[in-house]
Each structure stands twice: as C-alpha cells, then as structure tokens.
Design an enzyme around this catalytic site. Structure first.
Site, PDB file in Angstrom:
ATOM      1  N   TYR A 492       0.706  -1.111   0.039  1.00  0.00           N
ATOM      2  CA  TYR A 492      -0.044   0.073   0.168  1.00  0.00           C
ATOM      3  C   TYR A 492       1.042   1.308   0.087  1.00  0.00           C
ATOM      4  O   TYR A 492       1.050   1.926  -0.878  1.00  0.00           O
ATOM      5  CB  TYR A 492      -0.955  -0.165   1.107  1.00  0.00           C
ATOM      6  N   ASP A 655     -17.532   3.685  -8.550  1.00  0.00           N
ATOM      7  CA  ASP A 655     -16.633   4.197  -7.479  1.00  0.00           C
ATOM      8  C   ASP A 655     -16.607   5.825  -7.777  1.00  0.00           C
ATOM      9  O   ASP A 655     -15.934   6.359  -8.496  1.00  0.00           O
ATOM     10  CB  ASP A 655     -15.177   3.622  -7.776  1.00  0.00           C
ATOM     11  N   HIS A 690     -16.027   1.788  -4.283  1.00  0.00           N
ATOM     12  CA  HIS A 690     -14.502   1.602  -3.829  1.00  0.00           C
ATOM     13  C   HIS A 690     -14.469   0.072  -3.192  1.00  0.00           C
ATOM     14  O   HIS A 690     -13.053  -0.085  -3.107  1.00  0.00           O
ATOM     15  CB  HIS A 690     -14.226   2.730  -3.176  1.00  0.00           C
TER      16      HIS A 690
END
Length: 722
Positions: A492, A655, A690
């Site tokens: 990430y 999203d 999302h």
C-alpha cells in the site's frame, strides 16, 4: 483511499510517446500519440482523441479524456466490450470453478463483531457465513438473546444496497443508520424506533463521511453533508455543512449549525462529548493528520463557538472531557503523537499525560476512567493502560504477535472488547476489564480453515537507499525455497496507513492454492510514525515504489520465487503502487492486479474528494510536484513496445472515491502499448463502488476471477486437498 479517519469516528489518460522517456526525465513537449500496437489479444477499440493539456510549458496528451464520462454511450459500449473479453478469457481457466467453490467453503462460517454498548443496549453485527451483509442484532444484556434489528439483506434484491453505519441515541429509544446504494460513499440516514422496529419517515440525504451524533436529550442528531451534486462522479465535493436533524421532521427543516463559505475546500465533522455537554467541531482539508478544532455548549443553538486550534498545522483528536478537563491526542511537536490534557478555558497550557515514543500511537480511548493506548511495534499491535494523570498501569496481555481492533467503551464503565487476529489466526473476540486488567475470551472464531500447515515470518530487507523495510511472509511450514513458488506480493505505502497482520478468507484460499503471501510495509504507511509516512509522500513518493521493487528483488534473490511466478497486487493507493511499479520494472513480475487505483496523477484532484490526497501526492498545479507526478503517473508512462506482465485491472463503474476513469484510461493505454503476448484485461464491476458495502457474493466472484487470472498467468497447477 479515505477521508481522515481520525475525524470521521476503466482505464486511463495515457500518453504514448514516440520516444522512450528515461525515468525521471521528459521531453519539452509531447509528440503525437501512437496508434495501438498489434496484439495477440483482440482488444476492444478505444478511440484516441487529440486532447492535449499544457503544464508549465509541457504539452501532455490525454487521448482517453472521453472516458471520464462513465455514462456516455461510447464509454458504456467500451465497458461492456471489455467485460465480455475479460470474462471470456477467465472462462477458459479450468480451475476457476474449483477456486470459487473453495472460496465459498472457507468463507462460510459464522462471524460477528465485538459487542457495542450504547444507550443501555448491546449491538452486534452477525453473519451466518455467506449472507451478503451482516445483520445488526440487539440485546439488553451481554448474556441475553440477541435479536435481529436491521437486516441489510432486505434492502435490495441484488445485495448492492448496504448498511453504512449505525448510531443509537443516548436514551436507547432510536437508532439512526446509514444506507449506501451500489457501494457509494454517499449515504442517506433513516431512523428506527428500537423497541418497536418501526422505521420512521425521516430521510436525511447527501451525507458523506459523516456519522450521526445525538444530542443530550436524544431529540435529534448532528450530521455533515454536501450540497446535492449534479453528478456523482464528476466535479469536486465542496461546501461541507453541519446540520441538526430533529426526529419526526423533514430534512428541509433541519437547522444549519455550521458553514464557512469562504473555505469551500474544508470538510467539517461534529461530535458530542460523552456527557452530552459539549459539541466538538473538526475541520479538515486533507487526509494528513491535521485539522482545526472548535467547541461550544451542546444545548442552545445561539451558543458561540470557542476556537481551540485553528492553525491547521497538526492533528488534534478529542479523547474525552470530564468536567472542564479535556484529554487530547495530538502530533504537534510529536510526530508519533502524544496525549495531553488541559482546562477548556486555557487550551494552550498543556499537561503532558502520555509522552511521545519511538512507537507510533495508532488509537486511544478512555474506558472505565483509564486511558487505553494502542501502539505499533514493527507493524504489530501493543496496548498499554494509563491512569488519567499518565501513570502507567500495565500492558493488555495479547495472545501473540498480530493485530487488535476495538477498545471502545465508556468513561464510567470498565468493560471493553477487542478483536485479535493474524495472517494464520482467524479473529477471536476478547472482553477486557480495565479495573482489574482481566482478559477473557468472549467469542472464539468459528472459521473452518485449517491454518496448521502455515506459518508467518517477518523479514527485513534493504531498499534502494539502504532503508530497512519489514515484510511479512506467510507460507507452508515445509516450503522448499527452490525459486519456483507462486508468490503474491501485496503493498500500500500511503496516507500513514499501516499494514498489520489480519486473517482473510481470500488469502487463506491463496495459501491452499500453493501460493506464498508476502506483505511489504513500505514507506508512506504508518508503521513507524509520521517520519516513515513523509518519507513516501510528494517528492519522496518514488521511495515507495523503490521499496516495493526491492521486496520483489529480495523474494527472487532468496529463492522464494522467480519473475515468472511473482505477482503483485494492491488497491486504491496500492493500485497506484502496482501500476507505477509494473511500468518501471516490468521484467520483475509475471502478473499484476491493480485494484481501483489512482492512475492519472495529473487530474486526480479534480474529482469528488481527490483534493484531500494532495498531502500525500502533491498536485499538477505546482510545477515541481507536476514534474514528480509526471515521472511516475501510470497513465502517462506506458511505453509502446514494452513487454508488460499479464495484467488484470480491477475497478467499479460507480466508484465515487477513486473514479473509474483512472482505471479505464490506464487499461486502454496499457492495451495499446503492450509489446508482449501477455494479456491486459480490465474487470469492471457494476453496481459497486470503492469496495465498501460490497455483498459477500460479489466479493467471492471477484476473488475467484483474480485468483483464476493468477492461476493462468503464473501457470499454476491447482488442486485442493480434501
């Protein structure tokens, strides 16, 4: 990607240049975009327009700008054609049905949340195994019968409407709850009478990143909202306002509590102290841990706001207020955070209660008159207890190295709960008594996955500049380091979010497929505090990609795997990580799955809440930052003729956080540039956002597709032991 969590308690514009541009450099002007190369895969046609934007004298082509309109006839036709191609390709993977079946088996066990005591009642979210959504249950006592209260599975026939938070009133009579449609960050609030189960006529709309904070008398609640947008995916969300809604009235009659028209970029969030006496107001314009803070008496709409901290140069999080004393977590002059107290009449005269440490503070709460502080130590959890004056009491005994979540509660009640889990240990729920420091197992996980053959180890490796980066590797205990193991590397590296050990049914199935699962704790995350975070932001963002590349190189050098058997994946900011890394070092990877990624780094801030991410990325409005962004922006760095790894881009057409145009543009650009035989696919979920609120059935199908893609791309022989 997220709005500051402390406060709120496809693909792409590709520029194909005729010349190959060395990393970190760029021509004075862009040249004519190339037509797509011939490919072994017959990709759907994606029109390349002549759109060009000029940034500080540099012309940058944006040939897929039209994809920013997700509802246009042209975009919808492209989405349908891409999905058809992807599902046809995945349908040829013989092991997909077996993978899907195994996912269902591992997923199918009863799950529940920690009990939450509010308004004199306990609330628990529970799922019998494969329900699309967990059902909210309520009981008057902890050992009483929990009965269903709100069942999101009844909200829609296809499971795409979900429960988005619940907020009981202090007197236990009402519960306000959020409803999200199609995974959107937008939600509306409904109100239910808890005793009768009656859903009232109240409807509060256009709420985003906000809870419902009840007043002292439980007559209504405070919430933040934005003006109704003209489009859910286009434009930016500005002009946040705080309103008070009285139960039984129309939203049009709600009372405006706060707005600042001259600061449209700020979003505001209201909270009420536990004693109900004080309304706390946060203002934030960034995902960075910085905010403004005001207070005022809760009762009386004419009460004046008292500014506490308005510099917007540090983070200030209310922990509790007792009488006139406030306890606050702050990172002002303390990058890893500390806890201070002060008299509300003199907020600048602090008493240091819990000093800053080398280990960052992750969360804090006051339960039973004691302060609970969760720290991170090499990406694992540690929880310590302090008296209100800062006197150390002791450490919460945890079952081992892993992650804990929870520790919410009340100032006058010593009872709290926490969840503990790791990569090989499904989450157990524990009860903790702050008065006697006693931990008892409240609910043991009922997961049926046999984790005994697997182990997790933590290693440290050197990044390009010598920085030591931690990485967790989960694998069979009897693994042979022969360089042939299919390996999935996850990362990430952003927004000060730490990656800590957790149990995932999907990861469990990957292990059963014979895979190795590696998680790299990259700079940009929060594993070692704000210095670690800042080392991976803005002009330092390349450090994050270097850390990820070094993780891949280490796994290969240490004979865990080889490039043909190594895949990378990540979501949101992690999708950007995967996109940038696979473009910079395509020869390192056999497959890549970038999910809901931020891929157009020159325009991300122009959509919905993207501007909040500028603290991590910078923006193309700044010349120095533009050049840095242009150097790694995935949409702008696909090079014609390069052999890129097999790629499955994953996004959703609704999203409204990382808008799908990012992924649309990137997929189209990468398909046009691909110089090898490996496929570039895009999987576009419909009726999803999302990731939040996605029904279980949809999650299983997505995981099955991703693992089937990896099985084919990495040439895996899949067989599950009975």
């Amino acid at each position: 990607m997220h709005i500051n969590p402390r406060l709120s308690i496809s693909l792409y514009t590709l520029v194909l240049l005729l010349s190959c541009v060395p990393k970190g450099t760029e021509p004075a002007v862009s040249v004519e975009v190339q037509q797509p190369l011939e490919s072994s895969v017959d990709y759907p046609e994606a029109r390349m327009s002549d759109q060009v934007d000029t940034y500080f004298g540099v012309d940058v082509a944006d040939p897929y700008r039209w994809m920013e309109d997700p509802e246009s006839v042209e975009t919808r036709a492209w989405i349908d054609a891409e999905n058809a191609l992807t599902h046809e390709w995945l349908g040829e993977v013989e092991s997909r049905d077996a993978i899907r079946q195994r996912l269902q088996e591992v997923w199918n066990y009863p799950k529940s949340s920690s009990p939450n005591l509010e308004g004199g009642r306990y609330f628990v979210s529970a799922n019998d195994g494969l329900q699309d959504h967990s059902v909210l249950h309520v009981a008057d006592t902890l050992d009483g019968d929990f009965t269903p209260l709100i069942d999101p599975n009844t909200f829609s026939d296809d499971g795409t409407v979900s429960l988005a938070g619940y907020y009981p009133s202090g007197d236990g009579q009402y519960i306000a709850y959020g409803v999200s449609d199609g995974g959107s960050d937008w939600k509306h609030f409904r109100v239910m009478n808890i005793e009768t189960g009656e859903v009232l006529e109240d409807l509060v709309e256009w709420v985003k990143f906000s809870g419902a904070e009840w007043d002292m008398e439980s007559t209504g609640f405070y919430y933040s909202r934005y003006p109704e947008p003209s489009s859910l995916l286009e434009g930016v969300n500005e002009h946040s306002q705080i309103y008070f809604h009285t139960v039984g009235t129309n939203q049009s009659d709600d009372t405006l509590i706060w707005e600042q028209p001259d600061s449209p970029e700020f979003s505001y969030y209201a909270g009420v102290t536990e004693d109900g006496s004080t309304l706390v107001l946060y203002g934030s314009n960034s995902t960075d841990d910085i905010n403004k803070l005001w207070v005022r008496p809760e009762s009386g709409s004419d009460a004046e706001w008292q500014p506490l901290f308005l510099e917007n140069d540090a983070g200030y999080e209310f922990i509790a207020k007792i009488d006139n004393t406030v306890w606050l977590r702050t990172n002002r002059d303390a990058p890893n955070s500390m806890i201070v107290s002060f008299d509300l009449s003199d907020p600048e005269t602090w008493t240091e209660v819990v000093a800053e440490r080398p280990e960052p503070i992750v969360s804090t709460s006051i339960v039973g008159g004691r302060i609970l502080v969760k720290y991170l130590v090499d990406a694992s959890s540690k929880v310590e207890i302090f008296e209100l004056d800062g006197t150390a009491v002791g450490e919460v005994p945890l079952p081992g190295l892993g992650s804990v979540w929870g520790f919410s509660g009340h100032i006058d009640n010593p009872e709290t709960f926490f969840v503990f889990g790791s990569y090989t240990s499904a989450s157990n729920i524990y009860r903790f008594d702050t008065s006697n420091m006693e931990v008892t197992l409240y609910r043991e996980s009922q997961a049926t996955f046999d984790a005994s053959p697997y182990v997790t180890e933590q290693v440290f490796y050197a990044s390009a500049d010598g920085t030591q980066i931690p990485m967790f590797i989960t694998h069979r205990a009897d693994i042979e380091l022969n360089g042939e193991n299919p390996t999935l590397l996850y990362g990430y590296g952003g927004f000060s979010i730490p990656l800590t050990p957790y149990f995932s049914s999907s990861v469990a199935v990957w292990l059963d497929m014979g895979g190795v699962y590696a998680v790299a704790n990259l700079r940009g995350g929060g594993e070692y505090g704000e210095v670690w975070h800042e080392a991976g932001t803005q002009l330092n963002k390349q450090n994050v990609f270097d850390d990820f590349i070094a993780a891949a190189e280490w796994l290969i050098a240490e004979n865990w795997t080889n490039p043909d058997r190594l895949a990378i994946t990540g979501r949101s900011n992690g999708g950007l990580l995967v996109g940038a890394t696979m473009l910079q070092r395509p020869e390192l990877f056999g497959a890549a799955i970038p999910g809901v990624g931020v891929m157009d780094m020159l325009r991300y801030h122009l959509f919905t809440i993207g501007r909040f991410w500028a603290g991590d990325y910078g923006t193309s409005d700044n010349e120095e930052q533009f050049h840095a962004l242009r150097a790694y922006s995935p949409v702008h760095n696909c090079e014609a003729g390069v052999e890129y790894p097999a790629t499955l881009v994953v996004t959703a057409d609704h999203d409204d956080r990382v808008v799908p145009a990012h992924s649309f543009k990137f997929a189209a650009a990468l398909q046009a540039a691909q110089g090898g035989d490996d496929p570039v696919m895009i999987r576009i979920e419909t009726r999803a956002g999302h990731g939040g609120g996605m029904p279980t059935s949809m999650k299983i199908e997505q995981s099955a597709d991703e693992f089937a893609f990896l099985a084919r791309a990495l040439n895996m022989d899949i067989s599950f032991d009975e």
